[in-house]
Design a protein around this motif. Structure first.
Motif, short mmCIF file in Angstrom:
data_model
loop_
_atom_site.label_atom_id
_atom_site.label_comp_id
_atom_site.label_asym_id
_atom_site.label_seq_id
_atom_site.Cartn_x
_atom_site.Cartn_y
_atom_site.Cartn_z
N ALA A 158 0.80 -1.07 -0.27
CA ALA A 158 0.26 0.06 -0.14
C ALA A 158 1.24 0.93 0.14
O ALA A 158 2.19 1.13 0.85
CB ALA A 158 -0.62 -0.07 1.29
N GLY A 159 0.66 2.15 -1.11
CA GLY A 159 1.49 4.49 -0.88
C GLY A 159 2.45 3.63 -1.78
O GLY A 159 3.23 4.68 -2.51
N ASP A 160 2.82 2.14 -2.00
CA ASP A 160 4.17 2.00 -3.33
C ASP A 160 3.65 2.92 -4.36
O ASP A 160 2.60 2.81 -5.54
CB ASP A 160 4.49 1.06 -3.57
N THR A 161 5.00 3.62 -5.52
CA THR A 161 4.73 4.13 -6.04
C THR A 161 5.98 3.98 -6.93
O THR A 161 6.62 3.55 -6.90
CB THR A 161 4.62 5.38 -6.68
N LEU A 162 6.03 3.97 -8.47
CA LEU A 162 8.00 3.23 -8.67
C LEU A 162 8.40 4.89 -8.25
O LEU A 162 10.04 4.13 -8.53
CB LEU A 162 7.63 3.62 -10.45
N TYR A 163 8.56 5.52 -8.12
CA TYR A 163 9.47 6.59 -7.60
C TYR A 163 9.88 6.41 -6.18
O TYR A 163 10.91 6.17 -5.76
CB TYR A 163 8.49 8.43 -7.60
N SER A 164 9.01 6.09 -5.74
CA SER A 164 9.58 5.44 -4.29
C SER A 164 10.01 4.53 -4.29
O SER A 164 11.02 3.95 -3.18
CB SER A 164 8.08 5.13 -3.03
N ILE A 165 9.53 3.15 -5.01
CA ILE A 165 10.88 2.30 -5.04
C ILE A 165 12.02 2.49 -5.53
O ILE A 165 13.22 1.69 -4.69
CB ILE A 165 9.52 0.76 -6.00
N GLY A 166 11.62 3.14 -6.50
CA GLY A 166 13.32 3.25 -7.09
C GLY A 166 14.00 4.51 -6.34
O GLY A 166 15.67 4.21 -6.26
N GLN A 167 13.61 5.09 -4.75
CA GLN A 167 14.27 6.14 -4.10
C GLN A 167 14.43 4.46 -3.41
O GLN A 167 15.60 4.74 -3.05
CB GLN A 167 13.48 6.94 -3.26
N MET A 168 14.09 3.69 -2.97
CA MET A 168 13.86 2.90 -1.79
C MET A 168 15.29 1.25 -2.51
O MET A 168 16.47 1.56 -1.39
CB MET A 168 12.79 1.73 -1.34
N PHE A 169 15.54 1.66 -3.50
CA PHE A 169 16.54 0.24 -4.21
C PHE A 169 17.79 1.16 -5.32
O PHE A 169 18.09 -0.03 -5.58
CB PHE A 169 15.96 -0.82 -4.81
N ASN A 170 17.08 2.29 -4.97
CA ASN A 170 18.56 3.55 -6.43
C ASN A 170 18.44 2.13 -7.57
O ASN A 170 19.49 2.61 -8.02
CB ASN A 170 19.95 3.13 -5.28
N VAL A 171 16.45 2.82 -8.14
CA VAL A 171 16.77 2.29 -9.26
C VAL A 171 16.32 3.52 -9.58
O VAL A 171 15.25 3.74 -9.10
CB VAL A 171 16.12 1.16 -9.57
N SER A 172 16.60 4.42 -11.14
CA SER A 172 15.41 4.86 -11.67
C SER A 172 14.81 4.35 -12.35
O SER A 172 14.02 3.41 -12.46
CB SER A 172 16.24 5.11 -13.11
N VAL A 173 13.04 5.55 -12.58
CA VAL A 173 12.06 5.35 -12.75
C VAL A 173 12.02 4.36 -13.91
O VAL A 173 11.16 3.35 -14.41
CB VAL A 173 11.04 6.53 -13.19
N GLN A 174 12.92 5.19 -14.96
CA GLN A 174 13.12 4.55 -16.63
C GLN A 174 13.12 2.82 -16.40
O GLN A 174 13.25 2.43 -17.40
CB GLN A 174 13.57 4.91 -16.92
N ALA A 175 14.66 2.69 -15.01
CA ALA A 175 15.13 1.12 -15.00
C ALA A 175 13.79 0.24 -14.76
O ALA A 175 13.60 -1.07 -15.42
CB ALA A 175 16.31 0.94 -14.30
N LEU A 176 13.40 0.87 -14.01
CA LEU A 176 11.65 -0.03 -13.12
C LEU A 176 10.83 -1.04 -14.48
O LEU A 176 10.49 -1.20 -15.00
CB LEU A 176 11.50 0.68 -11.59
N ILE A 177 10.63 0.85 -15.62
CA ILE A 177 9.31 0.16 -16.30
C ILE A 177 9.97 -0.64 -17.42
O ILE A 177 9.56 -1.28 -17.68
CB ILE A 177 9.10 1.87 -16.63
N ALA A 178 11.99 0.04 -17.81
CA ALA A 178 12.38 -1.30 -18.94
C ALA A 178 12.14 -2.67 -18.42
O ALA A 178 12.22 -3.21 -19.18
CB ALA A 178 13.78 -0.76 -19.27
N ALA A 179 12.79 -2.60 -16.87
CA ALA A 179 12.59 -4.12 -16.44
C ALA A 179 11.20 -4.73 -16.41
O ALA A 179 11.21 -6.09 -15.75
CB ALA A 179 13.29 -4.49 -15.32
N ASN A 180 10.12 -3.97 -16.45
CA ASN A 180 8.44 -4.61 -16.22
C ASN A 180 7.96 -4.00 -17.25
O ASN A 180 6.87 -2.95 -17.77
CB ASN A 180 7.94 -4.22 -14.46
N PRO A 181 7.84 -4.24 -17.98
CA PRO A 181 7.52 -4.41 -20.16
C PRO A 181 5.79 -4.36 -19.41
O PRO A 181 5.36 -4.86 -19.00
CB PRO A 181 7.23 -5.31 -20.47
N GLY A 182 5.05 -3.69 -20.09
CA GLY A 182 3.86 -3.26 -19.44
C GLY A 182 3.61 -2.68 -18.65
O GLY A 182 1.63 -2.83 -18.56
#
Length: 359
Positions: free
Chosen positions: A198-222
């Motif tokens: 609950a409350g997660d966003t790609l931005y907050s997850i990226g901050q948590m794991f030091n990964v860019s939002v773009q890298a998360l989107i690329a790793a999770n197509p669709g």
């Protein structure tokens, strides 16, 4: 006081009542649910404006309305304050259904003790629910609240319950909650999986794991960044561990900064950045692995090595080994006398011989 007959004989269909302080025929008509004119007719010759305490009067029995048939429903005995409207609310039955179930009953003249029929609330048909689950409506439920509670789009709930009036949900009604579609789990070579909370966003997850939002989107197509679902599994691509020839790896802990790490291992921030290309000094992540380049051990011909311990200074080391601070600095080029690090290895040059006293 006039002596009244205590055992007055009352005609059939009435019963004797002894007047008490404050009684009036009007109050008695309310108390016994009998029309006032019926009491007056049952007591000819009695002055209703001059009732006497102890006087016996006749109270007509309240006529009992016939009990209506009630197939498929249940009987209810009228209590003080009841109305058909209140009963329709209480039992979740339309008012007109109660009126139809009680023909000949005057809804404006319900009598305490009167028995009426409460028709059973019609049970809406239970919709099919393949791939979902059934839910029983409770007080206060709405389809909107259920969509929030179960993380299912409102229109999906409406489609799963054709014929159900969302503005007239009934307590106890069974509806279908379609299961929230589970997005497919993406492949994650070299990374690891994370379950959305609950409350997660790609931005907050990226901050948590030091990964860019773009890298998360690329790793999770669709993936839909604006519609993450609780329980959804996504791939966190792992930041590659930098090569570290001649050095060693260190895992970031809470509170670490490149400056504090440099102080810990006697390495400059610039050297840490150079050894970890692409590192963001302002966004270190707990669990991140970095390279600590090892400070070269100084050559020490004719001397020996010593490992710095807590509290050591060049002065205390010199006192310990009978070596001057100047000799220690000369044997350890580049050493910072004011910034010795625990675990740092330094060279102790061969000490001067202790002078021997004459004699």
């Amino acid at each position: 006081m006039e002596n009244y007959e205590k055992q007055k004989s009352c005609p059939t269909g009435t019963f004797p009542y002894t007047i008490k302080a404050g009684d009036t025929f009007y109050k008695l008509s309310i108390r016994f649910n009998v029309p006032l004119d019926a009491i007056l007719r049952a007591n000819p010759g009695v002055d209703p404006n001059n009732l006497q305490i102890g006087q016996v009067v006749c109270i007509p029995s309240s006529p009992t309305p016939p009990v209506p048939p009630c197939p498929g429903g249940f009987y209810y005995t009228i209590k003080a304050g009841d109305t058909f409207y209140k009963l329709s609310i209480r039992f979740n039955v339309p008012l007109d259904a109660i009126l139809r179930a009680n023909p000949g009953v005057d809804p404006n003249n319900l009598q305490i003790g009167q028995v009426v029929c409460i028709p059973s609330s019609p049970t809406p048909p239970i919709p099919p629910c393949p791939g979902g689950f059934y839910y029983t409506i409770k007080a206060g439920d709405t389809f909107y609240k259920l969509s929030i509670r179960f993380n299912v789009p409102l229109d999906a709930i409406l489609r799963a319950n054709p014929g159900v009036d969302p503005n007239n949900l009934q307590i106890g009604q069974v509806v279908c909650i379609p299961s929230s579609p589970t997005p497919p789990i993406p492949p994650c070579p070299g990374g690891f999986y994370y379950t959305i909370k609950a409350g997660d966003t790609l931005y907050s997850i990226g901050q948590m794991f030091n990964v860019s939002v773009q890298a998360l989107i690329a790793a999770n197509p669709g993936i839909d960044p604006n519609n993450l679902q609780i329980g959804q599994v996504i791939c966190i691509p792992v930041r590659p561990v930098p090569p570290c020839p001649g050095g060693f790896y260190y895992t970031i802990r809470p509170g670490d900064t490149l400056y504090s790490i440099g102080q810990m291992f006697n390495v400059s921030v610039q050297a840490l950045i150079a050894a970890n290309p692409g590192i963001d000094p302002n966004n270190l992540q707990i669990g991140q692995v970095i390279c600590i380049p090892v400070r070269p051990v100084p050559p020490c011909p004719g001397g020996f090595y010593y490992t710095i311990k807590a509290g050591d200074t060049l002065y205390s080391i010199g006192q310990m080994f009978n070596v001057s601070v100047q000799a220690l600095i000369a044997a350890n080029p580049g050493i910072d006398p004011n910034n010795l690090q625990i675990g740092q290895v330094i060279c102790i040059p061969r000490p001067r011989p202790w002078p021997c006293p004459r004699g």
